[in-house]
Design a protein around this motif. Structure first.
Motif, mmCIF file in Angstrom:
data_model
loop_
_atom_site.group_PDB
_atom_site.id
_atom_site.type_symbol
_atom_site.label_atom_id
_atom_site.label_comp_id
_atom_site.label_asym_id
_atom_site.label_seq_id
_atom_site.Cartn_x
_atom_site.Cartn_y
_atom_site.Cartn_z
ATOM 1 N N SER A 1 -16.882 -7.272 -13.512
ATOM 2 C CA SER A 1 -17.524 -7.852 -14.694
ATOM 3 C C SER A 1 -17.782 -6.826 -15.789
ATOM 4 O O SER A 1 -17.741 -7.153 -16.975
ATOM 5 N N ARG A 2 -18.044 -5.545 -15.402
ATOM 6 C CA ARG A 2 -18.389 -4.558 -16.432
ATOM 7 C C ARG A 2 -17.518 -3.306 -16.370
ATOM 8 O O ARG A 2 -17.980 -2.200 -16.628
ATOM 9 N N GLY A 3 -16.244 -3.536 -16.038
ATOM 10 C CA GLY A 3 -15.348 -2.385 -16.045
ATOM 11 C C GLY A 3 -14.258 -2.491 -15.008
ATOM 12 O O GLY A 3 -13.893 -3.587 -14.552
ATOM 13 N N GLU A 4 -13.696 -1.334 -14.618
ATOM 14 C CA GLU A 4 -12.625 -1.273 -13.636
ATOM 15 C C GLU A 4 -12.941 -0.185 -12.619
ATOM 16 O O GLU A 4 -13.680 0.764 -12.894
ATOM 17 N N LEU A 5 -12.336 -0.340 -11.454
ATOM 18 C CA LEU A 5 -12.495 0.678 -10.418
ATOM 19 C C LEU A 5 -11.304 0.628 -9.489
ATOM 20 O O LEU A 5 -10.539 -0.342 -9.469
ATOM 21 N N ARG A 6 -11.134 1.708 -8.733
ATOM 22 C CA ARG A 6 -10.075 1.763 -7.722
ATOM 23 C C ARG A 6 -10.721 1.723 -6.350
ATOM 24 O O ARG A 6 -11.640 2.497 -6.055
ATOM 25 N N ALA A 7 -10.224 0.830 -5.481
ATOM 26 C CA ALA A 7 -10.716 0.704 -4.109
ATOM 27 C C ALA A 7 -9.564 0.951 -3.145
ATOM 28 O O ALA A 7 -8.397 0.697 -3.464
ATOM 29 N N TRP A 8 -9.910 1.432 -1.965
ATOM 30 C CA TRP A 8 -8.910 1.837 -0.971
ATOM 31 C C TRP A 8 -9.031 0.948 0.263
ATOM 32 O O TRP A 8 -10.116 0.680 0.752
ATOM 33 N N TRP A 9 -7.878 0.511 0.752
ATOM 34 C CA TRP A 9 -7.835 -0.361 1.918
ATOM 35 C C TRP A 9 -8.307 0.384 3.161
ATOM 36 O O TRP A 9 -7.925 1.522 3.422
ATOM 37 N N SER A 10 -9.147 -0.266 3.950
ATOM 38 C CA SER A 10 -9.608 0.258 5.230
ATOM 39 C C SER A 10 -9.005 -0.605 6.327
ATOM 40 O O SER A 10 -9.553 -1.658 6.672
ATOM 41 N N PRO A 11 -7.844 -0.216 6.886
ATOM 42 C CA PRO A 11 -7.161 -1.077 7.867
ATOM 43 C C PRO A 11 -7.960 -1.182 9.163
ATOM 44 O O PRO A 11 -8.640 -0.240 9.577
ATOM 45 N N GLY A 12 -7.898 -2.322 9.801
ATOM 46 C CA GLY A 12 -8.626 -2.548 11.045
ATOM 47 C C GLY A 12 -7.958 -1.875 12.230
ATOM 48 O O GLY A 12 -6.819 -1.389 12.151
ATOM 49 N N GLU A 13 -8.656 -1.882 13.357
ATOM 50 C CA GLU A 13 -8.173 -1.172 14.543
ATOM 51 C C GLU A 13 -6.943 -1.826 15.166
ATOM 52 O O GLU A 13 -6.288 -1.217 16.028
ATOM 53 N N HIS A 14 -6.620 -3.041 14.756
ATOM 54 C CA HIS A 14 -5.420 -3.679 15.306
ATOM 55 C C HIS A 14 -4.149 -3.104 14.697
ATOM 56 O O HIS A 14 -3.036 -3.431 15.138
ATOM 57 N N HIS A 15 -4.289 -2.269 13.675
ATOM 58 C CA HIS A 15 -3.140 -1.583 13.085
ATOM 59 C C HIS A 15 -2.962 -0.217 13.751
ATOM 60 O O HIS A 15 -3.921 0.334 14.318
ATOM 61 N N PRO A 16 -1.760 0.371 13.679
ATOM 62 C CA PRO A 16 -1.538 1.697 14.283
ATOM 63 C C PRO A 16 -2.239 2.796 13.456
ATOM 64 O O PRO A 16 -1.826 3.090 12.323
ATOM 65 N N LEU A 17 -3.278 3.392 14.025
ATOM 66 C CA LEU A 17 -4.074 4.402 13.331
ATOM 67 C C LEU A 17 -4.116 5.686 14.152
ATOM 68 O O LEU A 17 -4.024 5.652 15.380
ATOM 69 N N ASP A 18 -4.284 6.816 13.463
ATOM 70 C CA ASP A 18 -4.521 8.059 14.200
ATOM 71 C C ASP A 18 -6.016 8.231 14.422
ATOM 72 O O ASP A 18 -6.821 7.343 14.096
ATOM 73 N N ASP A 19 -6.404 9.395 15.006
ATOM 74 C CA ASP A 19 -7.810 9.578 15.361
ATOM 75 C C ASP A 19 -8.718 9.747 14.148
ATOM 76 O O ASP A 19 -9.939 9.760 14.276
ATOM 77 N N GLN A 20 -8.135 9.871 12.962
ATOM 78 C CA GLN A 20 -8.929 9.939 11.740
ATOM 79 C C GLN A 20 -8.866 8.642 10.940
ATOM 80 O O GLN A 20 -9.292 8.600 9.790
ATOM 81 N N GLY A 21 -8.318 7.587 11.542
ATOM 82 C CA GLY A 21 -8.282 6.293 10.895
ATOM 83 C C GLY A 21 -7.177 6.125 9.874
ATOM 84 O O GLY A 21 -7.205 5.183 9.074
ATOM 85 N N ARG A 22 -6.187 7.002 9.897
ATOM 86 C CA ARG A 22 -5.086 6.903 8.935
ATOM 87 C C ARG A 22 -3.989 5.983 9.469
ATOM 88 O O ARG A 22 -3.666 6.020 10.670
ATOM 89 N N LEU A 23 -3.424 5.219 8.572
ATOM 90 C CA LEU A 23 -2.406 4.239 8.938
ATOM 91 C C LEU A 23 -1.074 4.934 9.177
ATOM 92 O O LEU A 23 -0.569 5.665 8.323
ATOM 93 N N LEU A 24 -0.471 4.704 10.351
ATOM 94 C CA LEU A 24 0.750 5.412 10.737
ATOM 95 C C LEU A 24 2.023 4.603 10.488
ATOM 96 O O LEU A 24 3.125 5.126 10.682
ATOM 97 N N ALA A 25 1.896 3.346 10.072
ATOM 98 C CA ALA A 25 3.075 2.513 9.794
ATOM 99 C C ALA A 25 2.975 1.991 8.363
ATOM 100 O O ALA A 25 1.910 1.572 7.910
ATOM 101 N N ARG A 26 4.088 1.987 7.638
ATOM 102 C CA ARG A 26 4.063 1.574 6.233
ATOM 103 C C ARG A 26 4.048 0.058 6.073
ATOM 104 O O ARG A 26 3.468 -0.472 5.114
ATOM 105 N N GLU A 27 4.660 -0.636 6.987
ATOM 106 C CA GLU A 27 4.884 -2.079 6.813
ATOM 107 C C GLU A 27 3.602 -2.881 6.580
ATOM 108 O O GLU A 27 3.554 -3.722 5.665
ATOM 109 N N PRO A 28 2.508 -2.650 7.345
ATOM 110 C CA PRO A 28 1.299 -3.445 7.083
ATOM 111 C C PRO A 28 0.756 -3.237 5.669
ATOM 112 O O PRO A 28 0.309 -4.202 5.030
ATOM 113 N N ALA A 29 0.819 -1.992 5.184
ATOM 114 C CA ALA A 29 0.323 -1.727 3.833
ATOM 115 C C ALA A 29 1.237 -2.358 2.789
ATOM 116 O O ALA A 29 0.771 -2.953 1.803
ATOM 117 N N ALA A 30 2.560 -2.240 2.986
ATOM 118 C CA ALA A 30 3.505 -2.797 2.019
ATOM 119 C C ALA A 30 3.396 -4.317 1.965
ATOM 120 O O ALA A 30 3.453 -4.924 0.880
#
Length: 643
Positions: free
Chosen positions: A226-255
């Motif tokens: 309502s009062r501007g713009e911002l950038r937000a980052w997707w936080s993928p759930g544990e059902h996706h392939p993640l490393d021990d720091q929560g980073r997404l290891l496969a491109r397809e779900p994000a794409a």
């Protein structure tokens, strides 16, 4: 005649200038009235070599190890004999002696060992000077203490000296002789501090060499709210392939999600706002200054130490520099305005910082309970003529003055915002920071840590304007440099695996001391174990091989850090030194039994192979993994036994 024995000529001159009367020079001393001020030149004495105990020890042989003196001996350093003779003559005429060593463990040792070596049996007073300005020295002269109060400090320093000798002489001889059997013609120096520091670098280099980069993927969405713009980052759930720091290891779900995002409506489901007040960084200890000077100005730790000594002794612009304390005495608070105005008046940058200071503010830095033998580095009040200083001296002085001036600025006040959006059933997070009052921060940086978010209200909507998937790759950690290695030495508990030992180290943290850390790095470079590649410090083939051939306990930080704990107990709790040295001798026998020519030969071969394969790179952005090449071989030619 009262005889004052200072640690260095510069301190002797400052003491003489603070005494009533006209100073008169004589050989090796300054006479003022009925007081004579003489000086040491650093250590006038050193531990006697092994052959002073038994001529047979002049030849290096494995079957004579360990060498264990029954009655310890000191011997004059070759260039110190003249000054030692001058002090001996003055002691014969003295009826009172004042110990004026620097206010630390080594300062206590190097003057007291001279007094005892020369056979003085009378009373000794203790003079503690941490600021060479005349008023400060005069105050110190009015507060002489009984030197007996500092006997635990002396015993700790003496124990350290003897333990270093035992450890360095025996292990250096053992590994050098084993090295000859393995085909290495040169001294392999082992020391209680330098070897664990080398171990830190060798292990970091090995992590970098063995690092395998892995791809990961991040998805962002730009939202119109309502009062501007911002950038937000997707936080993928544990059902996706993640490393021990929560980073997404496969491109397809994000794409796949990115294709559906443009124009999608989201809602702000959680909004957390927190106001924070951060006080100014404390004044510097030497190690903290070395870390900041390396980061800000690219100055090596050794150059920072030498520069501080020059600012202290030659220019008399700062207080005693070899301090491990970051607090100031409470009595200094009342005089701080005059001290800083005097120190800063010749420099535009410092005057500008001083203009914003509010001297009615009292920060956490003024705390007697946190001040030990010496306090944080601070200006003395003498005007700093920048035209007479080198560029490095001026930069270091400004850092020291800045951190004291900052104590009179308001805290940095911020509003930190965390926002969580739900878009297409997925979680997107954004965070920002609004600076409410910059306080002290403009003295340090003009960069904002995180841009502010627009005003937000929980429950409001947002529309996705744009989105994209970024392909990223994990990176190895950066190799050590002067700043990061000094910081690692200060916080060595972080490199300890055993939780119980780590807990013990919280109060006794650190490899080396404020006065020795820079010298340890330079020693490792000079002995051919480390090499500088740009700003990076890398282990050479020889350094890597030495660590691989030693028992792991010798190259790990636990042992030497726990040494410091035992020495601290001797200094602070008057614990007996004998159990510490007896425990060390038992350890030595076990370590000497582990010397093995075959293991060293294999280590040299393996290090050569690793050096040949390693890529040449001197820096890298920090991320999840580890890599680096061993440096070039440089073999010490002189037979030099280590501490």
């Amino acid at each position: 005649m009262r005889l004052i024995i200072a640690e260095k000529p510069s301190l002797a001159r400052a003491i003489a200038d603070a005494l009533p009367g006209s100073p008169r020079k004589q050989e090796g001393a300054i006479v003022v009235g009925d007081t004579t001020v003489t000086w040491c030149l650093g250590h006038l004495l050193e531990q006697a070599p092994p052959d002073a105990y038994d001529p047979a020890h002049k030849q290096w042989r494995l079957d004579t190890l360990p060498i264990l003196p029954e009655h310890w001996k000191l011997t004059p350093r070759p260039k110190a004999r003249g000054q030692l003779a001058a002090i001996r003559k003055l002691l014969k005429a003295a009826n009172e002696v004042v110990h004026a060593g620097d206010p630390d463990r080594e300062g206590q040792l190097l003057v007291q060992e001279v007094i005892e070596y020369l056979g003085w049996k009378g009373r000794v007073s203790r003079l503690l000077v941490s600021d060479l300005n005349r008023p400060a020295v005069q105050r110190a002269l009015s507060r002489l203490e009984d030197n007996r109060r500092y006997q635990p400090l002396y015993r700790a320093a003496e124990s350290r000296s003897r333990a270093d000798w035992l450890y360095g002489i025996n292990l250096t001889r053992a590994w050098t002789l084993t090295g000859r059997q393995a085909g290495h013609d040169g001294v392999l120096s082992v020391g209680r501090v330098q070897t664990p520091v080398l171990g830190l670098v060798v292990r970091r280099d090995a992590e970098i060499r063995g690092f395998t980069p892995r791809p990961f993927f991040v998805l962002w969405a730009d939202l119109a709210v309502s009062r501007g713009e911002l950038r937000a980052w997707w936080s993928p759930g544990e059902h996706h392939p993640l490393d021990d720091q929560g980073r997404l290891l496969a491109r397809e779900p994000a794409a796949s999600l990115a294709e559906r995002l443009p124009g999608a409506e989201g809602r702000l489901v959680t909004l957390e706002t927190q106001q924070k007040r951060q006080p100014a960084p404390l004044p510097y200890s030497l190690s903290a200054l070395q870390v900041d000077a390396a980061r800000r100005h690219g100055i090596s730790a050794k150059v920072v130490l030498d520069t501080c000594q020059s600012l202290y002794e030659r220019h008399q612009l700062i207080t005693y520099p070899r301090s491990d304390c970051r607090y100031l005495p409470e009595e200094h608070f009342a005089a701080a305005r005059g001290t800083l105005e005097g120190a800063c008046r010749e420099d535009d940058t410092l005057r500008g910082w001083l203009d914003g200071a509010d001297f009615t503010r009292r920060s956490r830095a003024w705390n007697d309970s946190k001040v030990g033998a010496h306090h944080a580095l601070a200006p003395t009040g003498r005007p700093a003529d920048m035209a007479r200083l080198t560029t490095t001296e001026a930069n270091v002085f400004r850092l020291i003055a800045r951190n004291v001036i900052a104590q009179f600025y308001p805290p940095l006040s911020t509003r930190d915002v965390k926002a969580e959006f739900s878009i297409l059933g997925e979680t997107f997070r954004a965070r920002g920071q609004e600076i409410l009052d910059p306080g002290w921060k403009p003295l340090f940086t003009t960069r904002d840590e995180a841009p502010p978010l627009p005003p937000l209200s929980e429950g409001e909507g947002g529309r996705v304007q744009n989105s994209d998937v970024e392909d990223r790759e994990t990176r190895p950690p950066e190799p050590f440099n002067d700043a990061s290695l000094i910081k690692a030495m200060m916080n060595i508990g972080r490199y300890v695996d055993d939780p119980a030992v780590r807990r013990t180290l919280r109060e006794h943290d650190g490899l080396g001391t404020e006065a020795t850390r820079a010298g340890i790095i330079e020693t490792l470079v000079e002995r051919g174990y480390l090499v500088r590649e740009g700003k990076a410090l890398r282990a050479t083939r020889l350094g890597s091989a030495l660590i691989a051939s030693l028992p792991e306990a010798v190259s790990r930080p636990e042992r030497t850090a726990l040494w410091e704990q035992r020495l601290g107990a001797i200094a602070e709790e008057d614990a007996a030194p004998a159990p510490f040295l007896e425990s060390l001798v038992a350890d030595l026998r076990t370590l000497l039994a582990a010397a093995d020519a075959g293991r060293l030969r294999q280590a040299l071969h393996s290090a050569e192979g690793a050096e040949a394969k390693a890529p040449r790179r001197t820096s890298g952005r920090r991320s999840s993994g580890r890599s680096a090449r061993s440096g070039k071989r440089r073999t010490p030619q002189r037979r030099k036994e280590s501490r």
